[in-house]
Design an enzyme around this catalytic site. Structure first.
Site, PDB file in Angstrom:
ATOM      1  N   TYR A 283       5.921 -13.285   3.390  1.00  0.00           N
ATOM      2  CA  TYR A 283       4.629 -12.773   2.533  1.00  0.00           C
ATOM      3  C   TYR A 283       4.431 -13.503   1.499  1.00  0.00           C
ATOM      4  CZ  TYR A 283       0.991  -9.425   1.069  1.00  0.00           C
ATOM      5  OH  TYR A 283      -0.045  -8.892   0.543  1.00  0.00           O
TER       6      TYR A 283
ATOM      7  N   LYS B  37       2.403 -13.736   6.482  1.00  0.00           N
ATOM      8  CA  LYS B  37       1.287 -12.801   6.058  1.00  0.00           C
ATOM      9  C   LYS B  37       0.780 -13.633   4.554  1.00  0.00           C
ATOM     10  CE  LYS B  37      -0.344  -8.469   4.302  1.00  0.00           C
ATOM     11  NZ  LYS B  37      -0.063  -7.126   4.141  1.00  0.00           N
TER      12      LYS B  37
ATOM     13  N   THR C 274       0.930  -1.207   0.099  1.00  0.00           N
ATOM     14  CA  THR C 274       0.033   0.061   0.037  1.00  0.00           C
ATOM     15  C   THR C 274       0.760   1.330   0.119  1.00  0.00           C
ATOM     16  OG1 THR C 274      -1.623  -1.239   1.296  1.00  0.00           O
ATOM     17  CG2 THR C 274      -2.042   1.109   0.997  1.00  0.00           C
TER      18      THR C 274
END
Length: 318
Positions: free
Chosen positions: A152, A177, A65
């Site tokens: 991730y 994640k 993000t």
């Protein structure tokens, strides 16, 4: 997580992250740019301060993000420094890193010097790789940093149980994640995990699948919505935690599902819509960098209407 003799930092960060993810949404702040595309440090500082004022569980600067893929090393250093300065030890700061392990190690060293508490290792660049290579990527990085690591899996990175057991033994790898939303695979990983290993729901607009993830033992999640409407994100988190299914359903039906439908119209809207929504709230985050594009006028109007609806649901104003 493989023990590291005398590594109290890893133990402390793991505990703080576990506490934080149980008490609040995980914040992934937007990186602020000026209209000419240059980094806006003070805009970013103001945005991070606003995020911290809403008591997130942890702060994850320079991640997806935050347009990690668009930052050069000097910009990355400044972003992480500001996040650390603003957090001032109140919450853990987990900086993004990525690309191949050699470049990821360069970013990791910058994050370490800037005072970050841990790293989130974003999927590597471009190439597909076998499971042994995915594990070796983390081994190479872990050997070159003292910071705890959260892996991730998303895109071309998806661990099977054998590879996961290997990475879970890497010193300082403390969590995973997940952005694939393959709950069968994820359940197998949680069952194979060592005691104390951390898992995070990293699906796009994670609230949509938060109940499903919680059912397989992964209640913690990141929230892009928190970057522009922490009132909505925190209301959802509290309702989910408290078993208020009526509020959860209403927020999903009237805000989150329509937001996802708008997000899915154009590649890259997962970031550019979030940034546009933050600007609608008066946050000085600026535009996205190419290759991302700004929302169309029609989509921006729809976003404003949807944002007003969501804020109304939780008793907040635009």
């Amino acid at each position: 997580m493989a023990p590291v003799a005398g590594d109290t930092q890893t133990e402390t960060v793991t505990r703080r992250l576990r506490d934080g993810m149980g008490n609040g949404v995980l914040s992934f702040p937007l990186t602020a740019f000026h209209d000419d595309g240059s980094l806006d440090p003070e805009g970013f500082r103001a945005h991070v301060a606003a995020q911290l004022a809403t008591a997130p569980g942890a702060l994850f600067p320079a991640c997806g993000t935050g347009e990690f893929f668009s930052l050069d090393e000097d910009e990355y250093r400044r972003v992480v420094e500001i996040a650390v300065e603003e957090a001032a030890g109140r919450v853990p700061v987990v900086a993004g890193t990525g690309y191949g392990w050699a470049q990821a190690a360069r970013f990791a060293r910058i994050a370490e010097r800037a005072g970050a508490d841990a790293l989130l290792v974003l999927p590597h660049y471009l190439v597909a790789a076998p499971q042994d290579g995915l594990a070796a990527q983390l081994e190479q990085l872990a050997a070159r940093t003292r910071l705890p690591i959260v892996a991730y899996q998303r895109g071309q990175v998806a661990y099977d149980v054998r590879a996961f057991k290997r990475i879970a033994k890497i010193p300082r790898v403390i969590g995973l994640k997940d952005g694939h939303s393959d709950l069968d695979r994820l359940q197998r990983l949680t069952l194979a995990a060592p005691e104390g290993f951390l898992f995070f729901n990293g699906a796009a607009t994670a609230e949509i699948q938060a109940r499903s993830y919680a059912a397989v033992g992964v209640p913690a999640y990141s929230s892009a919505v928190h970057a522009f409407a922490p009132e909505i994100a925190n209301a959802f988190f509290a309702a989910l935690r408290d078993g208020d299914h009526g509020t959860v359903d209403k927020l999903l039906r009237d805000f989150y599902v329509p937001f996802v439908e708008l997000r899915d119209r154009v590649p890259g809207y997962a970031v550019s819509l979030v940034k546009a929504a933050a600007r609608l709230r008066g946050r000085p985050v600026g535009p996205v960098r190419a290759p991302l594009t700004e929302p169309s006028p029609d989509d921006l109007a729809g976003l404003k209407t949807l944002l007003t609806t969501g804020l109304d649901l939780v008793g907040a104003a635009l």
